[in-house]
Scaffold this motif. Structure first.
Motif, short mmCIF file in Angstrom:
data_model
loop_
_atom_site.label_atom_id
_atom_site.label_comp_id
_atom_site.label_asym_id
_atom_site.label_seq_id
_atom_site.Cartn_x
_atom_site.Cartn_y
_atom_site.Cartn_z
N LEU A 1 2.95 0.35 -5.36
CA LEU A 1 4.39 0.21 -5.20
C LEU A 1 5.14 0.90 -6.32
O LEU A 1 4.59 1.23 -7.37
CB LEU A 1 4.81 -1.26 -5.13
N ILE B 1 7.34 0.11 -1.20
CA ILE B 1 5.90 0.10 -1.00
C ILE B 1 5.47 1.52 -0.69
O ILE B 1 5.90 2.11 0.30
CB ILE B 1 5.51 -0.87 0.12
N ILE C 1 -2.15 -2.70 -3.03
CA ILE C 1 -0.79 -2.28 -2.72
C ILE C 1 -0.31 -1.40 -3.85
O ILE C 1 -0.33 -1.81 -5.02
CB ILE C 1 0.14 -3.49 -2.56
#
Lengths: 134, 177
Positions: free
Chosen positions: B80, B124, B78
């Motif tokens: 972010l 995100i 992820i």
């Protein structure tokens, strides 16, 4: 002090909390330090926290994330059901379940059986006492 | 497993006008707790990227995206952008989970605990399912072992339901496995 039961692929565990309480499941993969991917012939494969599992002594021989059919076959090969039901832990759980399901009439029958058993034991004890006295 | 954050696909465009009969349609995949919030987030991001606002735009579609294979474990990466007390920073984090929503939820809780970042301060940028070879973090790579084996070091016996919980116990529990 060394550990005997390990979290490993193929370890059979008992679910001790939650929706699947009391089920025997197989650890099929490890997600991370706290969770395992767990599977059983009668449930959808899901992840479950180790806190909700108690490891048993039984392991089966499977590869990481097997197909459902292979899992069932491996469980048959390792004879998990019989091993569990003949183990003292498994037997105790079965007795517990049976006791919970007793009706009042069953409990009455149980009481009579206990009285009968106690009287038989006492008869034999009295006989033995008489023998030693004589 | 009910997750707090759901993944939505939101599609919208600016309103058609005399100058622009067929405005460009934009689609975003984002995470929100419900559909209303998802639509709001969509306009928030679209405003920053294009010259369109909710007042002169229209929502075309919003669909929830569900996990395709919730029975397999995947490694999620992820990317972010978050706001700390002193400024904005980018981060890349990795999580192991069965579903992307689960990984995202892990990310939000971890950011809250490790960096005290609140949910609304996190954006995100990108998520991806990373194959095991390309994982960067040791904490995810340590589980890439087909013969993984470890003991559970301490066993806390819990009552099988919250109802059977008591404040006081007669004796100290034995925590040995």
């Amino acid at each position: 002090m060394p550990f005997k039961r390990y979290v490993e692929i193929g370890r059979v565990a008992l679910v001790n909390y939650g929706k699947d309480y009391g089920k025997l499941v197989v650890i099929v993969d490890v997600v991370d330090q706290n969770r395992a991917l767990v599977d059983s012939p009668d449930m959808v494969r899901c992840q479950i926290n180790f806190k909700r599992l108690t490891l048993t002594d039984i392991t089966i021989d499977i590869k990481r994330t097997p197909k459902k059919k292979e899992l069932v076959k491996a469980m048959e090969a390792a004879d998990v059901k019989n091993k569990w039901e003949n183990s003292s832990w498994g037997r105790k759980l079965i007795v517990k379940k049976r006791r919970e399901a007793l009706t009042d009439f069953d409990r009455f029958k149980l009481m009579l059986a206990k009285i009968k058993k106690a009287s038989l034991v006492r008869e034999e004890l009295a006989k033995l006492k008489k023998q030693t006295k004589a | 497993m009910s997750y707090k954050f759901h993944q939505y696909q939101v599609v919208g465009r600016g309103l058609p006008s005399e100058t622009d009969e067929h405005p460009k349609i934009y689609r975003m995949k984002l995470w929100a707790t419900n559909e209303v919030r998802a639509k709001s987030k969509f306009w928030y991001f679209l405003r920053k990227l294009k010259k369109v606002k909710k007042s002169n735009g229209q929502m075309l579609a919003i669909n929830e995206i569900f996990e395709k294979n919730p029975t397999t474990i995947k490694n999620y990466g992820i990317w972010l952008r978050y706001q700390s007390r002193t400024g904005y920073h980018n981060m890349y984090k990795e999580y192991r989970d069965t579903t992307l929503n689960g990984g995202i939820e892990q990310m939000y809780t971890e950011m809250g605990s490790r960096h005290r970042v609140r949910n609304h301060c996190i954006q995100i940028i990108k998520t991806a399912t990373i194959p095991a070879k390309l994982c960067k973090r040791e904490s995810t790579k340590q589980f890439h072992n087909s013969k993984i084996k470890f003991p559970l070091v301490s066993k806390k016996v819990r009552p099988p339901s919250r109802k059977l919980k008591t404040t006081y116990k007669a004796s100290k529990p034995n925590l040995f496995v």
